[in-house]
Design an enzyme around this catalytic site. Structure first.
Site, mmCIF file in Angstrom:
data_model
loop_
_atom_site.group_PDB
_atom_site.id
_atom_site.type_symbol
_atom_site.label_atom_id
_atom_site.label_comp_id
_atom_site.label_asym_id
_atom_site.label_seq_id
_atom_site.Cartn_x
_atom_site.Cartn_y
_atom_site.Cartn_z
ATOM 1 N N LEU A 171 -31.083 -1.890 25.531
ATOM 2 C CA LEU A 171 -29.788 -1.270 25.854
ATOM 3 C C LEU A 171 -29.618 0.107 25.224
ATOM 4 C CD1 LEU A 171 -27.396 -4.332 25.362
ATOM 5 C CD2 LEU A 171 -28.029 -3.265 27.536
ATOM 6 N N ASP A 181 -25.259 6.242 25.008
ATOM 7 C CA ASP A 181 -26.095 5.059 25.159
ATOM 8 C C ASP A 181 -25.387 3.791 24.692
ATOM 9 O OD1 ASP A 181 -28.390 3.745 25.797
ATOM 10 O OD2 ASP A 181 -29.636 4.644 24.245
ATOM 11 N N GLY A 229 -34.047 -14.595 15.752
ATOM 12 C CA GLY A 229 -34.629 -14.510 14.409
ATOM 13 C C GLY A 229 -35.355 -15.791 14.036
ATOM 14 N N SER A 230 -34.728 -16.900 14.358
ATOM 15 C CA SER A 230 -35.323 -18.193 14.033
ATOM 16 C C SER A 230 -36.633 -18.407 14.803
ATOM 17 C CB SER A 230 -34.271 -19.257 14.375
ATOM 18 O OG SER A 230 -34.832 -20.515 14.350
ATOM 19 N N GLU A 275 -32.610 -9.908 9.413
ATOM 20 C CA GLU A 275 -31.191 -9.570 9.192
ATOM 21 C C GLU A 275 -30.445 -10.113 10.399
ATOM 22 O OE1 GLU A 275 -29.997 -8.117 6.569
ATOM 23 O OE2 GLU A 275 -31.899 -7.539 5.669
ATOM 24 N N LYS A 325 -39.856 -1.473 18.241
ATOM 25 C CA LYS A 325 -39.225 -1.728 19.546
ATOM 26 C C LYS A 325 -37.709 -1.652 19.406
ATOM 27 C CE LYS A 325 -37.537 -5.158 21.847
ATOM 28 N NZ LYS A 325 -36.514 -4.484 22.680
ATOM 29 N N GLU A 367 -19.915 -16.122 15.543
ATOM 30 C CA GLU A 367 -19.795 -14.671 15.624
ATOM 31 C C GLU A 367 -19.343 -14.279 17.042
ATOM 32 O OE1 GLU A 367 -23.597 -12.695 15.179
ATOM 33 O OE2 GLU A 367 -22.690 -11.293 13.781
ATOM 34 N N GLY A 408 -31.079 -8.795 14.374
ATOM 35 C CA GLY A 408 -30.528 -9.241 15.652
ATOM 36 C C GLY A 408 -29.880 -10.600 15.522
ATOM 37 N N SER A 409 -29.982 -11.371 16.581
ATOM 38 C CA SER A 409 -29.254 -12.639 16.630
ATOM 39 C C SER A 409 -29.997 -13.757 15.902
ATOM 40 C CB SER A 409 -29.040 -13.030 18.088
ATOM 41 O OG SER A 409 -30.276 -13.282 18.696
ATOM 42 N N CYS A 466 -22.836 -6.670 12.206
ATOM 43 C CA CYS A 466 -23.269 -7.970 11.677
ATOM 44 C C CYS A 466 -22.434 -8.393 10.481
ATOM 45 C CB CYS A 466 -24.747 -7.940 11.337
ATOM 46 S SG CYS A 466 -25.209 -6.561 10.299
HETATM 47 P P1 NAP Z 1 -31.096 -10.190 20.132
HETATM 48 O O1 NAP Z 1 -31.327 -10.777 21.460
HETATM 49 O O2 NAP Z 1 -31.473 -10.977 18.945
HETATM 50 O O3 NAP Z 1 -31.848 -8.772 20.132
HETATM 51 C C1 NAP Z 1 -32.267 -8.041 18.978
HETATM 52 C C2 NAP Z 1 -33.619 -7.399 19.274
HETATM 53 O O4 NAP Z 1 -34.599 -8.415 19.478
HETATM 54 C C3 NAP Z 1 -33.624 -6.569 20.551
HETATM 55 O O5 NAP Z 1 -34.516 -5.481 20.390
HETATM 56 C C4 NAP Z 1 -34.169 -7.550 21.563
HETATM 57 O O6 NAP Z 1 -34.727 -6.937 22.701
HETATM 58 C C5 NAP Z 1 -35.215 -8.263 20.737
HETATM 59 N N1 NAP Z 1 -35.615 -9.582 21.233
HETATM 60 C C6 NAP Z 1 -34.899 -10.448 22.003
HETATM 61 N N2 NAP Z 1 -35.624 -11.550 22.255
HETATM 62 C C7 NAP Z 1 -36.816 -11.404 21.622
HETATM 63 C C8 NAP Z 1 -37.989 -12.208 21.503
HETATM 64 N N3 NAP Z 1 -38.076 -13.393 22.083
HETATM 65 N N4 NAP Z 1 -39.022 -11.747 20.780
HETATM 66 C C9 NAP Z 1 -38.945 -10.548 20.175
HETATM 67 N N5 NAP Z 1 -37.877 -9.731 20.267
HETATM 68 C C10 NAP Z 1 -36.816 -10.159 20.970
HETATM 69 O O7 NAP Z 1 -29.612 -9.777 19.983
HETATM 70 P P2 NAP Z 1 -28.713 -9.148 21.154
HETATM 71 O O8 NAP Z 1 -28.872 -9.888 22.434
HETATM 72 O O9 NAP Z 1 -28.970 -7.701 21.183
HETATM 73 O O10 NAP Z 1 -27.295 -9.457 20.597
HETATM 74 C C11 NAP Z 1 -26.807 -10.779 20.684
HETATM 75 C C12 NAP Z 1 -26.171 -11.197 19.413
HETATM 76 O O11 NAP Z 1 -26.980 -10.850 18.280
HETATM 77 C C13 NAP Z 1 -24.877 -10.500 19.125
HETATM 78 O O12 NAP Z 1 -23.812 -11.040 19.841
HETATM 79 C C14 NAP Z 1 -24.782 -10.718 17.636
HETATM 80 O O13 NAP Z 1 -24.332 -12.013 17.363
HETATM 81 C C15 NAP Z 1 -26.194 -10.601 17.170
HETATM 82 N N6 NAP Z 1 -26.507 -9.267 16.652
HETATM 83 C C16 NAP Z 1 -26.616 -9.116 15.310
HETATM 84 C C17 NAP Z 1 -26.908 -7.870 14.783
HETATM 85 C C18 NAP Z 1 -27.056 -7.655 13.317
HETATM 86 O O14 NAP Z 1 -27.054 -6.520 12.873
HETATM 87 N N7 NAP Z 1 -27.219 -8.680 12.507
HETATM 88 C C19 NAP Z 1 -27.081 -6.788 15.626
HETATM 89 C C20 NAP Z 1 -26.976 -6.967 17.009
HETATM 90 C C21 NAP Z 1 -26.712 -8.232 17.495
HETATM 91 P P3 NAP Z 1 -33.835 -6.567 23.992
HETATM 92 O O15 NAP Z 1 -32.424 -6.582 23.588
HETATM 93 O O16 NAP Z 1 -34.338 -5.224 24.362
HETATM 94 O O17 NAP Z 1 -34.150 -7.580 25.037
HETATM 95 MG MG MG Z 2 -27.108 1.835 26.798
#
Ligand code: NAP
Ligand code: MG
Length: 496
Positions: free
Chosen positions: A181, A91, A235-236, A252, A177, A385, A230-231, A286
């Site tokens: 991916l 995955d 987060g903001s 985080e 959730k 990042e 996540g991002s 991260c």
């Molecule tokens: P992301 O868009 O912030 O996604 C993290 C989680 O939040 C996923 O489950 C995503 O769902 C969900 N999400 C996205 N938009 C949302 C919204 N409006 N409301 C509620 N939940 C929402 O991060 P990403 O696209 O996976 O990765 C992008 C960047 O995030 C990376 O390049 C990196 O900079 C950062 N990142 C940081 C960490 C960490 O551990 N701190 C981990 C991963 C990524 P879906 O993805 O299913 O749409």
């Molecule tokens: Mg996958």
């Protein structure tokens, strides 16, 4: 069950019936379909979690009783560790030994919080000494309610476990959730919870996109707390939306963590930890130490060794023996890393090795381990990042200069320092503005220790006792025990 949602103890099809392809990032093949939950499914799940919390007695169980479920989940994970790790490889793309380590850690996380749940039966109440002997008071910790947990794709089961385990241990109920991916192992977690008889509604797992499923969880008025990894931008946004209902939030987010190497460090050890700090999990970490600062005297020697070792990294499918670097998670992440390295080149950086798709890997989201030097301090590659196997390296002269460069970031998740001089290492560790500091290593992570960022890297802490407190409210209970009436409005009758 991989194409269903787990809601209120049942595997159900989403109300609107949508689905999405799950893609193996090593081959670009569709390996599975998952369900896309909408706001309607989220509403049913949140109400189930609400009922499990408000009426069915999950928070009223003793910590020891809840610990029984958590230990059973830990054992359930371990019983299928290799199978779940294999699923994570297909995955997410990471090499099997890394996935295997993640899954073992996830099981360990459930065991650790089982232990805290048991201790909680004895330590959940704290007497409060008051300055007025007519009153006695105590502070009681209580579970805070329904938790919406939203996790990313880099450590799918582990990031879910960092939230689900302490939340359940504390007596909360959860709507989880996973990232679209990488949803498969979160569904396995639901299957294990189901097998061990976790009461219906206590854990619900809904697959879907962030913008639909995630957003619906964030907006739901019956959710008490949002736990997000996540991002930064998402987060903001979550924090801003949580403000409407004054939901609790823990975030985080990302980082651009520095690794300062002094000239008394052993070169081979330094190279090992630099590589671990940026190539592990394809750099999609991260806390990755993506900015390396090396003291001038050993800079050339260290960089030469680093390039030499980096070129030896075996790239390949995560299930292949001896592979140390897999593909990036998605086409989008691949395009981002390719673009970031191109921008760095254009800004004047030197690509010492890597910097492109490896030869012979035409399908899949592959990118070579990459070392960038002479990266301008104001360029995106130094400041933002990248979230890929790309490290920026530069020399420094003095300790003060290294600390200033290290702290010159809007992020503050992690920082690392390497020196044989213990006093200096401790001094630099104290000067770092970051929530996680490593001395003479980079990345080792322990369930017992607090995890989280300063500045824009997040708010709140996960893991350890701190992660447990994330899911608790504090209540004071104060008793009037003087025996004498208070007598402010109703005066005691004379002679009575
Ligand atoms: P992301 O868009 O912030 O996604 C993290 C989680 O939040 C996923 O489950 C995503 O769902 C969900 N999400 C996205 N938009 C949302 C919204 N409006 N409301 C509620 N939940 C929402 O991060 P990403 O696209 O996976 O990765 C992008 C960047 O995030 C990376 O390049 C990196 O900079 C950062 N990142 C940081 C960490 C960490 O551990 N701190 C981990 C991963 C990524 P879906 O993805 O299913 O749409
Ligand atoms: Mg996958």
């Amino acid at each position: 069950m991989h194409d269903k949602l787990y809601i209120d103890g049942h595997w159900v099809a989403p109300a609107q019936g949508g689905s999405a392809d799950v893609i193996n990032p090593a081959t670009e093949e569709v390996i599975q379909k998952i369900a896309m939950a909408t706001a309607e499914d989220v509403d049913i799940a949140v109400k189930a979690a609400r009922r499990a919390f408000d009426q069915d007695g999950w928070p009223q169980l003793s910590g020891t009783e809840r610990a029984g479920y958590l230990r059973a989940i830990a054992n359930g994970i371990r019983a299928r560790q290799a199978e779940i790790a294999r699923l994570e490889v297909l995955d997410n793309g990471k090499p099997f030994p890394e996935a295997d380590w993640d899954i073992a850690d996830a099981a360990g996380c459930f065991d650790f919080y089982a232990g805290l749940a048991e201790e909680f039966d004895h330590n959940g109440v704290e007497p409060i000494p008051l300055g007025d002997a007519r009153f006695v008071s105590k502070a009681v910790k209580e579970p805070l309610g329904v938790v919406g947990a939203i996790v990313p794709w880099n450590y799918p089961l582990l990031m879910a476990s960092w939230k689900v385990a302490p939340a359940l241990a504390a007596g909360c109920t959860v709507v989880l959730k996973p990232a679209e991916l990488t949803s498969l192992t979160a569904l396995e977690l639901a299957a294990i919870a189901d097998e061990v008889g976790l009461p219906a509604g206590v854990l619900n797992v809904l697959t879907g996109t962030g913008s639909t499923t995630g957003q619906a969880i964030v907006e739901h008025p019956l959710v008490d707390k949002l736990a997000f990894t996540g991002s930064g931008p998402v987060g903001s946004k979550i924090m801003a939306e949580a403000a409407r209902d004054v939901k609790r939030v823990s975030l985080e987010l990302g980082g651009k963590s520095p690794f300062v190497i002094f000239d008394d460090a052993d070169i081979d050890e330094a190279v090992e930890w630099i590589m671990f700090g940026i190539f592990w999990n394809q750099g999609q970490v991260c806390s990755a130490t993506s900015r390396v600062l090396v003291q001038e005297k050993v800079y050339v020697r260290l960089v030469t060794r680093l390039v030499e070792e980096t070129k030896k990294i075996k790239i390949g499918h995560g299930l292949e023996e001896g592979v140390l670097l897999g593909p990036l998670v998605s086409a989008r992440q691949h395009a981002k890393v390719v673009g970031d390295v191109e921008k760095a080149r254009a800004a004047g950086a030197d690509v010492l090795c890597g910097g492109q798709r490896p030869e012979g890997f035409d399908r899949g989201f592959w990118f070579e381990p990459t070392i960038l030097a002479n990266v301008p301090l104001d360029s995106e590659a130094w400041v933002e990042e990248i979230f890929g196997p790309v490290v920026c390296i530069r020399p420094f002269q003095t300790e003060a200069e290294a600390v200033a460069l290290a702290n010159d970031s809007r992020f503050g998740l992690a920082a690392a320092v390497m020196s044989k001089d213990e006093t200096r290492a401790e001094r630099v560790a104290a000067a770092f503005r970051a929530g996680i500091v490593w001395i003479n290593c980079s990345q080792p992570t322990f369930t017992e220790a607090p995890w989280g960022g300063y500045k824009q890297s997040g708010i709140g802490r996960e893991l350890g006792l701190w992660g447990f407190e994330n899911y608790l409210e504090t209540k004071q209970i104060t008793r009037f025990q003087s025996g004498e009436p208070w007598g402010w409005y109703i005066k005691p009758q004379a002679g009575a």
